[in-house]
Design an enzyme around this catalytic site. Structure first.
Site, PDB file in Angstrom:
ATOM      1  N   PHE A 201       5.655  -3.343   4.355  1.00  0.00           N
ATOM      2  CA  PHE A 201       6.377  -3.367   2.925  1.00  0.00           C
ATOM      3  C   PHE A 201       6.942  -1.846   2.532  1.00  0.00           C
ATOM      4  O   PHE A 201       6.141  -1.001   2.982  1.00  0.00           O
ATOM      5  CB  PHE A 201       5.431  -3.859   1.602  1.00  0.00           C
ATOM      6  CG  PHE A 201       5.205  -5.332   1.699  1.00  0.00           C
ATOM      7  CD1 PHE A 201       6.094  -6.219   0.974  1.00  0.00           C
ATOM      8  CD2 PHE A 201       4.163  -5.680   2.205  1.00  0.00           C
ATOM      9  CE1 PHE A 201       5.869  -7.558   0.845  1.00  0.00           C
ATOM     10  CE2 PHE A 201       3.991  -7.281   2.290  1.00  0.00           C
ATOM     11  CZ  PHE A 201       5.001  -8.065   1.537  1.00  0.00           C
ATOM     12  N   ASP A 202       7.819  -1.757   1.649  1.00  0.00           N
ATOM     13  CA  ASP A 202       8.450  -0.422   1.300  1.00  0.00           C
ATOM     14  C   ASP A 202       7.221   0.587   0.685  1.00  0.00           C
ATOM     15  O   ASP A 202       7.365   1.754   1.180  1.00  0.00           O
ATOM     16  CB  ASP A 202       9.666  -0.478   0.346  1.00  0.00           C
ATOM     17  CG  ASP A 202       9.455  -1.662  -0.549  1.00  0.00           C
ATOM     18  OD1 ASP A 202       8.353  -1.948  -0.899  1.00  0.00           O
ATOM     19  OD2 ASP A 202      10.420  -2.017  -1.361  1.00  0.00           O
ATOM     20  N   GLY A 203       6.588   0.158  -0.082  1.00  0.00           N
ATOM     21  CA  GLY A 203       5.459   0.867  -0.561  1.00  0.00           C
ATOM     22  C   GLY A 203       4.450   1.385   0.253  1.00  0.00           C
ATOM     23  O   GLY A 203       3.707   2.345  -0.247  1.00  0.00           O
ATOM     24  N   PHE A 204       4.252   0.670   1.460  1.00  0.00           N
ATOM     25  CA  PHE A 204       3.326   1.179   2.611  1.00  0.00           C
ATOM     26  C   PHE A 204       3.983   2.577   3.358  1.00  0.00           C
ATOM     27  O   PHE A 204       3.268   2.990   4.290  1.00  0.00           O
ATOM     28  CB  PHE A 204       3.265   0.040   3.367  1.00  0.00           C
ATOM     29  CG  PHE A 204       2.583  -1.134   2.796  1.00  0.00           C
ATOM     30  CD1 PHE A 204       2.219  -1.076   1.506  1.00  0.00           C
ATOM     31  CD2 PHE A 204       2.126  -2.113   3.395  1.00  0.00           C
ATOM     32  CE1 PHE A 204       1.321  -2.191   1.012  1.00  0.00           C
ATOM     33  CE2 PHE A 204       1.444  -3.294   2.879  1.00  0.00           C
ATOM     34  CZ  PHE A 204       1.212  -3.199   1.696  1.00  0.00           C
TER      35      PHE A 204
ATOM     36  N   HIS B 133       4.284  -3.329  -3.286  1.00  0.00           N
ATOM     37  CA  HIS B 133       5.040  -4.050  -2.372  1.00  0.00           C
ATOM     38  C   HIS B 133       6.520  -4.270  -2.719  1.00  0.00           C
ATOM     39  O   HIS B 133       7.162  -4.993  -2.004  1.00  0.00           O
ATOM     40  CB  HIS B 133       4.422  -5.512  -2.475  1.00  0.00           C
ATOM     41  CG  HIS B 133       3.096  -5.631  -1.708  1.00  0.00           C
ATOM     42  ND1 HIS B 133       1.976  -4.854  -2.153  1.00  0.00           N
ATOM     43  CD2 HIS B 133       2.596  -6.077  -0.414  1.00  0.00           C
ATOM     44  CE1 HIS B 133       0.983  -5.084  -1.469  1.00  0.00           C
ATOM     45  NE2 HIS B 133       1.276  -6.028  -0.720  1.00  0.00           N
TER      46      HIS B 133
ATOM     47  N   GLU C  33      -0.185   3.566   8.765  1.00  0.00           N
ATOM     48  CA  GLU C  33       1.590   3.759   9.036  1.00  0.00           C
ATOM     49  C   GLU C  33       1.782   5.180   9.511  1.00  0.00           C
ATOM     50  O   GLU C  33       2.530   5.313  10.511  1.00  0.00           O
ATOM     51  CB  GLU C  33       1.960   3.631   7.523  1.00  0.00           C
ATOM     52  CG  GLU C  33       2.232   2.321   7.075  1.00  0.00           C
ATOM     53  CD  GLU C  33       0.893   1.424   6.367  1.00  0.00           C
ATOM     54  OE1 GLU C  33       1.019   0.430   6.466  1.00  0.00           O
ATOM     55  OE2 GLU C  33      -0.064   2.382   6.222  1.00  0.00           O
TER      56      GLU C  33
ATOM     57  N   LEU D 242      -3.768  -0.886  10.802  1.00  0.00           N
ATOM     58  CA  LEU D 242      -3.222  -0.867   9.433  1.00  0.00           C
ATOM     59  C   LEU D 242      -3.264   0.930   9.259  1.00  0.00           C
ATOM     60  O   LEU D 242      -4.088   1.268   8.549  1.00  0.00           O
ATOM     61  CB  LEU D 242      -4.062  -1.659   8.684  1.00  0.00           C
ATOM     62  CG  LEU D 242      -4.287  -2.894   8.880  1.00  0.00           C
ATOM     63  CD1 LEU D 242      -5.256  -3.624   7.800  1.00  0.00           C
ATOM     64  CD2 LEU D 242      -3.059  -3.662   8.964  1.00  0.00           C
TER      65      LEU D 242
ATOM     66  N   GLU E  50       2.366  -3.582  11.847  1.00  0.00           N
ATOM     67  CA  GLU E  50       1.176  -4.444  11.497  1.00  0.00           C
ATOM     68  C   GLU E  50       1.447  -5.858  11.377  1.00  0.00           C
ATOM     69  O   GLU E  50       2.733  -6.182  10.761  1.00  0.00           O
ATOM     70  CB  GLU E  50       0.744  -4.145  10.026  1.00  0.00           C
ATOM     71  CG  GLU E  50       0.462  -2.565  10.016  1.00  0.00           C
ATOM     72  CD  GLU E  50       0.203  -1.968   8.680  1.00  0.00           C
ATOM     73  OE1 GLU E  50       0.368  -2.653   7.665  1.00  0.00           O
ATOM     74  OE2 GLU E  50      -0.025  -0.789   8.333  1.00  0.00           O
TER      75      GLU E  50
END
Length: 324
Positions: free
Chosen positions: A83-86, A129, A60, A58, A29
């Site tokens: 970001f890791d949380g995604f 995030h 993942e 968008l 992204e």
């Protein structure tokens, strides 16, 4: 030698990989025209084109699933999770396809792909995030998990990961993106899956990785001012662990503290403590201690400093280890 930030080192490593192999393709992204939210891919789409540096939707799960198909067809996709949380919408693809396809095909099909994930805290980000999901992936057979901690490793470990025929989760400590360091562009200092003894010390060993490497080096320097010799090992790879280096350092000092940002329960520290105490029991002078984040959801940014391990918490663990 060149001096550059970690973000620039990663960019240079990606550029080298794109130049070396036309089958290397980047996707994620906003990685193209924007150059990524951390500007790690800045300028690469302009130089290599939209067919090789691809701005994805968008989604993942779709990004990783598409990369699986590309890897099966002979490409070497490098996926950026913003970001890791995604990463969790793609978790199904990673653990059921990426990790298992080589085994499922009886070794006939390889998946040479890299999934880049900025991880950890320290930047005051909003919810989703800042996470430390490394244990999920290190626990999954079929995945290799690496974590760079400074620019030289970022430059070389990324190229080594892209050249590997194994699927690799590549963790980048986002709070260290803009810290500068020396990069030797002539030769890699270590193989990909080898730990690095960054500082010698004969009383206590700190085992760490990613964003906590700098914190542990600072703690070791502070301890030295009090006459305490603290060694620091950068694990660099979380799966497979370089246990030879881990055991050697544990036997040398007899006292080990594992430091990471992720939660305490069932984290990398638990695995390391179990392995060390099983293999080095008679050489240990104290239990293996852990300094970690807390067993709570990642907190709001205003209390982030209370959650993350810091120099004082590391030094407190060193003192507790020496007290046995």
């Amino acid at each position: 030698m060149s001096r550059m930030t970690m973000a620039k080192a990663l960019n240079a490593g990606l550029r080298k990989a794109l130049e070396a192999d036309p089958k290397v393709v980047l996707t994620g992204e906003d990685i193209g025209r924007l150059g990524g939210v951390f500007r790690v891919t800045e300028g690469l789409q302009k130089d290599f084109g939209t067919d090789r540096v691809i701005d994805s939707p968008l989604a993942e799960s779709g990004i990783v699933g598409t990369a699986v198909g590309m890897a099966m067809r002979g490409y070497r996709p490098v996926v950026e999770i913003q970001f890791d949380g995604f990463v969790f919408p793609a978790y199904d693809q990673i653990v059921t396809q990426v990790a298992k396809f080589h085994h499922r095909s009886g070794g006939r099909v390889k998946l040479p792909m890299v999934i880049r994930i900025p991880f950890g805290g320290g930047i005051g980000a909003v919810e989703h995030h800042s996470e430390s999901p490394e244990a999920y992936f290190a626990h999954t057979p079929g995945l290799k998990v690496v974590a760079c901690s400074h620019p030289n490793d970022a430059y070389w470990m990324l190229q080594q990961s892209i050249a590997s025929d194994d699927p690799i989760i590549f963790l980048e400590p986002k709070r260290r993106y803009h810290e500068k360091g020396e990069v030797d562009e002539a030769a890699a200092s270590l193989p990909l899956h080898r730990a690095n003894l960054l500082r010698e010390g004969d009383q206590v060993s700190l085992l760490t990785y990613g964003p906590m490497v700098r914190t542990c080096l600072d703690a070791a320097a502070a301890a030295q001012e009090e006459g305490i010799g603290v060694g620091v090992v950068d694990l660099r790879t979380l799966s497979p662990l370089d246990l030879e280096t881990v055991y050697s350092q544990a036997r040398r000092t007899g006292r080990v503290v594992v430091v990471h940002e992720a939660q305490l329960t069932l984290g990398m520290g638990a695995e390391l403590a179990a392995r060390i105490q099983a293999e080095c029991f008679y050489e240990l002078e104290s239990p293996v201690l852990r300094v970690t984040g807390y067993d709570t959801p990642y907190p709001p940014s205003r209390v982030e400093a209370e959650y993350l391990p810091d120099l004082d918490r590391v030094l407190d663990a060193v003192d507790r280890s020496l007290a046995y």
